[in-house]
Design an enzyme around this catalytic site. Sequence first.
Site, PDB file in Angstrom:
ATOM      1  CG  ASP A  45       3.528   1.560   9.365  1.00 12.28           C
ATOM      2  OD1 ASP A  45       3.132   2.378  10.218  1.00 12.28           O
ATOM      3  OD2 ASP A  45       3.529   1.815   8.140  1.00 12.28           O
TER       4      ASP A  45
ATOM      5  CB  CYS B 126      -3.288  11.606  11.930  1.00 19.87           C
ATOM      6  SG  CYS B 126      -2.888   9.871  11.687  1.00 19.87           S
TER       7      CYS B 126
ATOM      8  NE  ARG C 199       1.116  10.126   9.886  1.00 25.47           N
ATOM      9  CZ  ARG C 199       0.572   9.068   9.301  1.00 25.47           C
ATOM     10  NH1 ARG C 199      -0.623   8.659   9.673  1.00 25.47           N
ATOM     11  NH2 ARG C 199       1.197   8.433   8.361  1.00 25.47           N
TER      12      ARG C 199
ATOM     13  CE  LYS D 141      -1.450   2.131   3.599  1.00 25.24           C
ATOM     14  NZ  LYS D 141      -2.063   3.113   4.500  1.00 25.24           N
ATOM     15  CG  ASN D 142       2.813   2.442   3.506  1.00 22.14           C
ATOM     16  OD1 ASN D 142       1.669   2.898   3.509  1.00 22.14           O
ATOM     17  ND2 ASN D 142       3.398   2.000   4.608  1.00 22.14           N
TER      18      ASN D 142
ATOM     19  NE  ARG E  79      -6.669   4.314   6.152  1.00 23.35           N
ATOM     20  CZ  ARG E  79      -5.637   4.634   6.935  1.00 23.35           C
ATOM     21  NH1 ARG E  79      -5.690   4.392   8.237  1.00 23.35           N
ATOM     22  NH2 ARG E  79      -4.556   5.192   6.427  1.00 23.35           N
TER      23      ARG E  79
END
Length: 429
Positions: free
Chosen positions: A316, A126, A131, A22-23, A408
């Site tokens: 993460d 967030c 961020r 995803k990133n 997500r």
Amino acid sequence: MDSIKVTGGHRLNGVIPISGAKNAALPLMIASLLTADELILENVPHLADVESLIRILTNHGVDYHVEGKRRAHNGQQGRNIAFTAGEIVDTTAPYDLVSKMRASFWVIGPLLARMHKAKVSLPGGCAIGTRPVDLFIDSLQALGAKITIDGGYAVAEATGGLTGADYTFSKVSVGATHVAMMAATLAKGKTVLRNCAREPEVTDLANCLIAMGAQISGAGTSTLTIEGVEALHGARHRVLPDRIETGTYAMAAAIAGGEVLLKGAQASLLQNALDVLVRAGVEIEEKNDGIRVMRNGHGIKPVDVTTEPFPGFPTDLQAQFMALMTQAEGTSTIRETIFENRFMHVQELARLGAQITLDGQEATVHGPSALKGAQVMATDLRASVSLVMAGLVAEGDTTITRVYHLDRGFEHLEQKLSACGAAVERISA
């Protein structure tokens, strides 16, 4: 609203195919704004964030189509999507779209580079920290953009186009590195970006931009040099495998026990995390077609970790590792240095019986804990999957609510775990 029910006590045995990252996929999709030609991305994952970004890109005038099914090299079904920004019809990214996903703010770089203007909503708060977008704005201003904040929007203009510069990021930022690198590809002259993020997803974007005709050197290091070109062309690029998904399933196999092949995974993308698992007593074997993870009959050893930018231990994977350490035979310490509010999963793990104490940005996990199923709530993307992992070893049923966070970033999680023997099911409200 959907929830996920996990019944504990089942070992994992089998094959889990690793999806596209995803990133990596998100900045690659945004790079389509830099050219009027077609950019084809292979191995794009089926995720809520991908669908949200598609809506943002189409708002700018990007056309897209999904190619027919193609069997990927690692045996799973890959999704190939072609993006064409032949004409950008709108340089405004409105709040109602940007507020759904912070990464959508990144369109400001390509829009400025190609259209010399952009009006992009500030992404707002967030759950895991503020961020801020200061680094994004500062780096673009160094390239000659004039940016003001008006009514919750970043209004940017670069009359005559962006100009190359020598710029040093005040702190390492993956997103700001993505944006500045994309913007610099069409800037006049040479740009040198220093103190850049070194994450594999940054290198993947650089490789794609090079395939599109950009002149970039230094990818994978802290200094990027970009010689601006007049225009980029189309290309075909394959999204790299998701290192966070890889690490998550490796830790799931470690906490539940068993033997799992993470098909298509690349060990070099998360070597630090794999080394930590080995120290915890997990057997890791790199294979030609992926990574084999095994824990059969022996306990988990406590290991202290500190989250760091790549190549360090990824933030993460912090929540997932904390779930694993609840089963370690001793005390472990986890220090979070990337985000200031990323321990919200601690209270939810405690509902399952975890013994964790917090002191600022440091969590001490006392194991092993006999976890018992309960209803818990996902607070962010990575926290949600840590609760699924804890549920794999908890006695009875664990129900995780607000799993839209999980959707997500994890493609077909229930199916992948269930195929290896886990009792995991989605319950639709």
